[in-house]
Design a protein around this motif. Structure first.
Motif, PDB file in Angstrom:
ATOM      1  N   TYR A 140     -47.638   2.207 -41.868  1.00  0.00           N
ATOM      2  CA  TYR A 140     -47.169   0.593 -42.341  1.00  0.00           C
ATOM      3  C   TYR A 140     -48.380  -0.062 -42.664  1.00  0.00           C
ATOM      4  CZ  TYR A 140     -48.272  -0.698 -37.483  1.00  0.00           C
ATOM      5  OH  TYR A 140     -48.914  -0.765 -36.534  1.00  0.00           O
ATOM      6  N   ALA A 141     -48.193  -1.324 -43.254  1.00  0.00           N
ATOM      7  CA  ALA A 141     -49.164  -2.133 -43.628  1.00  0.00           C
ATOM      8  C   ALA A 141     -48.760  -3.392 -42.853  1.00  0.00           C
ATOM      9  CB  ALA A 141     -49.238  -2.350 -45.219  1.00  0.00           C
ATOM     10  N   MET A 142     -50.158  -4.201 -42.702  1.00  0.00           N
ATOM     11  CA  MET A 142     -49.706  -5.348 -41.814  1.00  0.00           C
ATOM     12  C   MET A 142     -50.686  -6.425 -42.465  1.00  0.00           C
ATOM     13  SD  MET A 142     -50.082  -5.382 -37.753  1.00  0.00           S
ATOM     14  CE  MET A 142     -51.533  -4.191 -37.733  1.00  0.00           C
ATOM     15  N   TYR A 143     -50.194  -7.678 -42.523  1.00  0.00           N
ATOM     16  CA  TYR A 143     -50.812  -8.790 -42.921  1.00  0.00           C
ATOM     17  C   TYR A 143     -50.797  -9.780 -42.189  1.00  0.00           C
ATOM     18  CZ  TYR A 143     -47.130 -11.883 -44.687  1.00  0.00           C
ATOM     19  OH  TYR A 143     -46.210 -12.640 -44.845  1.00  0.00           O
ATOM     20  N   HIS A 144     -51.812 -10.875 -42.401  1.00  0.00           N
ATOM     21  CA  HIS A 144     -51.858 -11.968 -41.385  1.00  0.00           C
ATOM     22  C   HIS A 144     -51.183 -13.193 -41.871  1.00  0.00           C
ATOM     23  CE1 HIS A 144     -53.376 -14.041 -37.945  1.00  0.00           C
ATOM     24  NE2 HIS A 144     -53.890 -15.004 -38.447  1.00  0.00           N
ATOM     25  N   TYR A 166     -43.201   0.611 -44.836  1.00  0.00           N
ATOM     26  CA  TYR A 166     -43.103  -0.703 -43.860  1.00  0.00           C
ATOM     27  C   TYR A 166     -44.137  -1.649 -43.937  1.00  0.00           C
ATOM     28  CZ  TYR A 166     -39.701   2.735 -42.355  1.00  0.00           C
ATOM     29  OH  TYR A 166     -38.461   3.792 -42.442  1.00  0.00           O
ATOM     30  N   ILE A 167     -43.660  -2.978 -43.693  1.00  0.00           N
ATOM     31  CA  ILE A 167     -44.782  -3.924 -43.821  1.00  0.00           C
ATOM     32  C   ILE A 167     -44.359  -4.878 -42.578  1.00  0.00           C
ATOM     33  CG2 ILE A 167     -45.785  -5.862 -44.853  1.00  0.00           C
ATOM     34  CD1 ILE A 167     -45.206  -4.449 -47.427  1.00  0.00           C
ATOM     35  N   THR A 168     -45.518  -5.112 -41.560  1.00  0.00           N
ATOM     36  CA  THR A 168     -45.244  -6.223 -40.578  1.00  0.00           C
ATOM     37  C   THR A 168     -46.384  -7.441 -40.730  1.00  0.00           C
ATOM     38  OG1 THR A 168     -46.765  -5.349 -38.896  1.00  0.00           O
ATOM     39  CG2 THR A 168     -44.441  -4.429 -39.045  1.00  0.00           C
ATOM     40  N   ASP A 234     -38.119  -0.327 -52.782  1.00  0.00           N
ATOM     41  CA  ASP A 234     -37.548   0.200 -51.196  1.00  0.00           C
ATOM     42  C   ASP A 234     -38.427  -0.172 -50.017  1.00  0.00           C
ATOM     43  OD1 ASP A 234     -35.294   0.922 -49.636  1.00  0.00           O
ATOM     44  OD2 ASP A 234     -35.961   2.881 -49.763  1.00  0.00           O
ATOM     45  N   GLN A 235     -39.101  -1.160 -50.238  1.00  0.00           N
ATOM     46  CA  GLN A 235     -39.998  -1.516 -48.763  1.00  0.00           C
ATOM     47  C   GLN A 235     -39.256  -2.502 -47.778  1.00  0.00           C
ATOM     48  OE1 GLN A 235     -43.578  -2.809 -51.068  1.00  0.00           O
ATOM     49  NE2 GLN A 235     -44.711  -1.382 -49.959  1.00  0.00           N
ATOM     50  N   THR A 236     -39.434  -2.240 -46.570  1.00  0.00           N
ATOM     51  CA  THR A 236     -38.928  -3.126 -45.541  1.00  0.00           C
ATOM     52  C   THR A 236     -40.012  -3.828 -44.846  1.00  0.00           C
ATOM     53  OG1 THR A 236     -37.157  -1.503 -45.313  1.00  0.00           O
ATOM     54  CG2 THR A 236     -37.391  -2.822 -43.455  1.00  0.00           C
ATOM     55  N   PHE A 237     -39.489  -5.038 -44.627  1.00  0.00           N
ATOM     56  CA  PHE A 237     -40.418  -5.976 -43.990  1.00  0.00           C
ATOM     57  C   PHE A 237     -40.026  -6.302 -42.655  1.00  0.00           C
ATOM     58  CE2 PHE A 237     -42.073 -10.087 -42.771  1.00  0.00           C
ATOM     59  CZ  PHE A 237     -43.350  -9.870 -42.874  1.00  0.00           C
ATOM     60  N   TYR A 238     -40.487  -6.349 -41.640  1.00  0.00           N
ATOM     61  CA  TYR A 238     -40.311  -6.485 -40.239  1.00  0.00           C
ATOM     62  C   TYR A 238     -40.861  -7.874 -39.736  1.00  0.00           C
ATOM     63  CZ  TYR A 238     -38.484  -1.768 -39.586  1.00  0.00           C
ATOM     64  OH  TYR A 238     -37.728  -0.741 -39.767  1.00  0.00           O
ATOM     65  N   ASP A 239     -39.868  -8.741 -39.513  1.00  0.00           N
ATOM     66  CA  ASP A 239     -40.161 -10.200 -39.425  1.00  0.00           C
ATOM     67  C   ASP A 239     -40.847 -10.206 -37.593  1.00  0.00           C
ATOM     68  OD1 ASP A 239     -39.973 -11.996 -41.420  1.00  0.00           O
ATOM     69  OD2 ASP A 239     -37.871 -11.598 -41.214  1.00  0.00           O
ATOM     70  N   GLU A 240     -40.451  -9.148 -36.877  1.00  0.00           N
ATOM     71  CA  GLU A 240     -40.814  -9.281 -35.454  1.00  0.00           C
ATOM     72  C   GLU A 240     -41.262  -7.724 -35.126  1.00  0.00           C
ATOM     73  OE1 GLU A 240     -37.990 -10.660 -31.770  1.00  0.00           O
ATOM     74  OE2 GLU A 240     -37.243  -9.167 -32.932  1.00  0.00           O
ATOM     75  N   SER A 241     -42.439  -7.726 -34.376  1.00  0.00           N
ATOM     76  CA  SER A 241     -42.947  -6.554 -33.676  1.00  0.00           C
ATOM     77  C   SER A 241     -43.583  -6.727 -32.370  1.00  0.00           C
ATOM     78  CB  SER A 241     -44.031  -5.956 -34.817  1.00  0.00           C
ATOM     79  OG  SER A 241     -45.089  -6.657 -35.148  1.00  0.00           O
ATOM     80  N   VAL A 242     -43.097  -5.941 -31.555  1.00  0.00           N
ATOM     81  CA  VAL A 242     -43.271  -6.123 -29.854  1.00  0.00           C
ATOM     82  C   VAL A 242     -43.964  -4.948 -29.225  1.00  0.00           C
ATOM     83  CG1 VAL A 242     -42.549  -6.831 -27.753  1.00  0.00           C
ATOM     84  CG2 VAL A 242     -41.323  -7.686 -29.940  1.00  0.00           C
ATOM     85  N   TRP A 243     -45.019  -4.937 -28.793  1.00  0.00           N
ATOM     86  CA  TRP A 243     -45.507  -3.860 -27.933  1.00  0.00           C
ATOM     87  C   TRP A 243     -44.835  -4.048 -26.565  1.00  0.00           C
ATOM     88  CZ3 TRP A 243     -48.581  -0.057 -29.329  1.00  0.00           C
ATOM     89  CH2 TRP A 243     -49.392  -0.151 -30.254  1.00  0.00           C
ATOM     90  N   VAL A 244     -44.493  -2.477 -26.100  1.00  0.00           N
ATOM     91  CA  VAL A 244     -43.885  -2.314 -24.764  1.00  0.00           C
ATOM     92  C   VAL A 244     -44.969  -1.705 -24.069  1.00  0.00           C
ATOM     93  CG1 VAL A 244     -42.236  -0.862 -23.414  1.00  0.00           C
ATOM     94  CG2 VAL A 244     -41.752  -1.797 -25.897  1.00  0.00           C
ATOM     95  N   TYR A 245     -45.345  -2.573 -22.667  1.00  0.00           N
ATOM     96  CA  TYR A 245     -46.240  -2.010 -21.719  1.00  0.00           C
ATOM     97  C   TYR A 245     -45.805  -1.641 -20.540  1.00  0.00           C
ATOM     98  CZ  TYR A 245     -49.396  -4.899 -24.904  1.00  0.00           C
ATOM     99  OH  TYR A 245     -50.020  -5.704 -25.638  1.00  0.00           O
ATOM    100  N   THR A 246     -46.294  -0.632 -20.001  1.00  0.00           N
ATOM    101  CA  THR A 246     -46.190  -0.361 -18.292  1.00  0.00           C
ATOM    102  C   THR A 246     -46.690  -1.100 -17.706  1.00  0.00           C
ATOM    103  OG1 THR A 246     -46.062   1.287 -16.787  1.00  0.00           O
ATOM    104  CG2 THR A 246     -47.942   1.591 -18.533  1.00  0.00           C
ATOM    105  N   ARG A 313     -35.932  -6.631 -43.036  1.00  0.00           N
ATOM    106  CA  ARG A 313     -35.227  -6.976 -44.151  1.00  0.00           C
ATOM    107  C   ARG A 313     -35.766  -6.558 -45.535  1.00  0.00           C
ATOM    108  NH1 ARG A 313     -39.047 -11.240 -45.869  1.00  0.00           N
ATOM    109  NH2 ARG A 313     -40.169 -12.024 -44.231  1.00  0.00           N
ATOM    110  N   LYS A 314     -35.132  -6.405 -46.621  1.00  0.00           N
ATOM    111  CA  LYS A 314     -35.671  -5.505 -47.815  1.00  0.00           C
ATOM    112  C   LYS A 314     -36.614  -6.880 -48.720  1.00  0.00           C
ATOM    113  CE  LYS A 314     -33.897  -1.686 -47.405  1.00  0.00           C
ATOM    114  NZ  LYS A 314     -34.980  -0.398 -47.029  1.00  0.00           N
ATOM    115  N   ILE A 315     -37.712  -6.382 -49.176  1.00  0.00           N
ATOM    116  CA  ILE A 315     -38.504  -7.169 -49.901  1.00  0.00           C
ATOM    117  C   ILE A 315     -38.614  -6.775 -51.483  1.00  0.00           C
ATOM    118  CG2 ILE A 315     -39.461  -8.530 -48.160  1.00  0.00           C
ATOM    119  CD1 ILE A 315     -42.042  -6.219 -48.549  1.00  0.00           C
TER     120      ILE A 315
END
Ligand SMILES: [Zn+2]
Length: 315
Positions: A140-144, A166-168, A234-246, A313-315
């Protein structure tokens, strides 16, 4: 003057230890933008490193407009010692200390020079990553989102043209942003993206090919190379991304695979102590897709287990 050249940029950290990183530059025969590419910010993310080197070997000044400057292995000490996440000299994660500090520790001085002497001299920026030695991931790619619409739109375009499915995104107030290369670059007016391909210490041709395809397509889009960039479908953009920690250290048993869809509060893994007693159950905080998964069972207190991306969501 058009040319291809390689050089070592060398500096001293405050403890007088020498810092060096390899810089490969292609000065194109025609005018155009300056594009910076860094690989090996994490020294065990091999497909990005090898793709950056392959790109330099393949390109010729005659086919390039503008300038392409490539740091093939940014964190050389981490690469040479097969260090996971951090630089072994001072134990710092290079991707958490940008824009760096010229009077700081080894990694902070390294970040300062990478940022000021290379990244800020370009017009656009690509940072090649992958899962580290103990991480598997879905490419996946990520932009700020810096808050500057013009820059952010360009960063999103660069992320899209890399061609991954995928893009976040990250934001100034998000935990993942602090000290990252691409986030600091965009906040200093340089649009760009961080791309994640490959992982678990492997150098596989499939991942290298994905990087190469992305690099050529983005360089066409930015006008450095001839040819029409392909607009990915057919790329998907995710509006949210969360790390799960122990919260506790122990032995991590995952209940999911990378790429799996999970739902909120689903048990995605357990932590056992060193006698086999379950001491924690890890739940997904959101509905989403497992983008990054820690593959090593050895986890620390507050250690990362997985990254889940939601609100597609699709972009
Ligand atoms: Zn990385």
């Amino acid at each position: 003057m058009s040319c291809k050249k390689t050089e070592w940029l060398k500096f001293n950290a405050s403890d007088q230890e020498e810092i060096a990183f390899p810089l490969a530059t292609i000065e194109g025969a025609k005018p155009g933008p300056t594009v910076t590419i860094t690989a090996g910010i994490h020294g065990a993310e091999y497909p990005g490193i090898v793709s950056a080197i392959r790109l330099f070997k393949e390109l010729t000044p005659e086919t390039v407009a503008g300038k392409i400057q490539i740091v093939t292995i940014s964190s050389l000490k981490a690469f040479e010692s097969r260090s996971v996440f951090v630089c072994p000299v001072d134990g710092k994660n290079l991707n958490r200390v940008f824009p760096g500090d010229k009077d700081g520790s080894y990694t902070q001085v390294l970040a300062y020079h990478l940022f000021n002497d290379v990244i800020l001299k370009g017009n656009y920026y690509l940072d090649l990553h992958g899962g580290d030695m103990v991480e598997a991931l879905v490419p996946y790619a990520m932009y700020h989102k810096s808050g500057n619409d013009k820059i952010d739109q360009k960063s999103l375009e660069i992320a899209k043209y890399y061609g991954l499915k995928y893009i976040t995104s990250s934001q100034p107030d998000s935990k993942t942003k602090s000290g990252g290369t691409y986030a600091n670059a965009s906040e200093h007016g340089i649009p760009g993206a961080l791309v994640e391909v490959g992982g678990i210490g492997q150098l596989d041709e499939e991942s290298v090919n994905l990087h190469m395809k992305g690099l050529y397509n983005v360089l066409r889009y930015l006008g450095c190379l001839e040819g029409e960039p392909v607009i990915p479908a057919d790329q998907t953009f995710y509006d949210e991304s969360v790390w799960v920690y122990t919260s506790k250290k122990g032995i991590f048993h995952t209940k999911v695979s990378v790429g799996d869809e999970v739902s909120k509060s689903q048990c995605v893994g357990t932590i056992e102590d060193y006698f086999g007693n379950q001491i924690e159950e890890s739940l997904s905080p959101i509905n989403g897709k497992v983008m990054v998964l820690t593959t090593s069972p050895a986890v620390k207190d507050n250690g990362q287990l997985m990254k889940v991306a939601g609100k597609p969501r699709k972009i």
